[in-house]
Enzyme design. Structure first.
Site, PDB file in Angstrom:
ATOM      1  N   SER A   9     -12.683 -25.671 -15.260  1.00 33.07           N
ATOM      2  CA  SER A   9     -12.495 -26.673 -16.310  1.00 33.07           C
ATOM      3  C   SER A   9     -13.872 -27.584 -16.234  1.00 33.07           C
ATOM      4  CB  SER A   9     -11.518 -27.528 -15.937  1.00 33.07           C
ATOM      5  OG  SER A   9     -10.148 -26.667 -16.045  1.00 33.07           O
ATOM      6  N   SER A  10     -14.438 -27.851 -15.204  1.00 31.22           N
ATOM      7  CA  SER A  10     -15.649 -28.745 -15.191  1.00 31.22           C
ATOM      8  C   SER A  10     -16.980 -28.274 -15.346  1.00 31.22           C
ATOM      9  CB  SER A  10     -15.434 -29.897 -14.096  1.00 31.22           C
ATOM     10  OG  SER A  10     -16.402 -30.637 -13.992  1.00 31.22           O
TER      11      SER A  10
END
Length: 194
Positions: A9-10
């Site tokens: 996600s990051s």
């Protein structure tokens, strides 16, 4: 051929795809057939996913470590897997042990499809109930009219007086498509010529 897709996600260095890569390689996915994204699963415009889906051919199998790596919403997941199935491409999720080439995997996929359909029906039911409640309160949904009532009266009077639609559009600074749509909505008809 097995093709793998991985996502974190990051974009920062704290999250890595190492765990996913190890799991995919362990089941036989070649390092050269791995696609990666560093983006939220809610985003549909992930370049790694797009490249992965374009790379797949009939007879291939898309492998992910976990379903939520492919997408966060059930409808989005179902869209992807249904598209794969239509193209003759199998799908495997290692954590959930879903494999669309097996009867067990087909059953799971069918259950997910039924749940997504149920979710859409519930959402539609809630929306319709909300619209009905708003109408009872005198509120009407939709886009506000582009042409206000006073201007519309002046426009129809000009048209009834013989003005052309082109001249009305220029005079009242209204796009032709807006004028035609508004006239259709109020069922205006041109006066009969004598």
């Amino acid at each position: 051929m097995l093709v793998g897709y991985m996502r974190v996600s990051s974009a920062d260095d704290r999250q890595t795809v190492d765990l996913q890569r190890d799991a995919l390689v362990a089941v036989g996915v070649d390092h050269r057939h791995l696609h990666t994204d560093k983006a939220s699963g809610a985003r549909d415009d992930r370049p790694g996913l797009k490249a992965c889906l374009n790379y797949l051919n009939a007879g291939d199998t898309l492998v992910v470590w976990k379903l939520d790596r492919l997408g966060r919403s059930l409808p989005h997941l179902l869209t992807i897997v249904t598209d794969l199935k239509a193209r003759g491409i199998a799908f495997r999720s290692l954590t959930e042990q879903m494999d669309t080439t097996t009867p067990h995997g087909e059953l799971l996929f069918s259950l997910f499809g039924a749940l997504a359909q149920y979710e859409r029906a519930l959402t539609r039911e809630r929306v319709m109930a909300g619209l009905t409640a708003a109408k009872r309160r005198g509120r009407h949904g939709g886009r506000p009219p582009t042409i206000d009532d006073e201007t519309l009266e002046r426009i129809t009077a000009a048209l009834d007086g013989g003005a052309s639609k082109a001249s009305v559009c220029r005079t009242f600074k209204v796009p032709r498509s807006t004028l035609l749509g508004t006239l259709a909505r109020i069922d205006w008809t041109a006066p009969a010529k004598i």
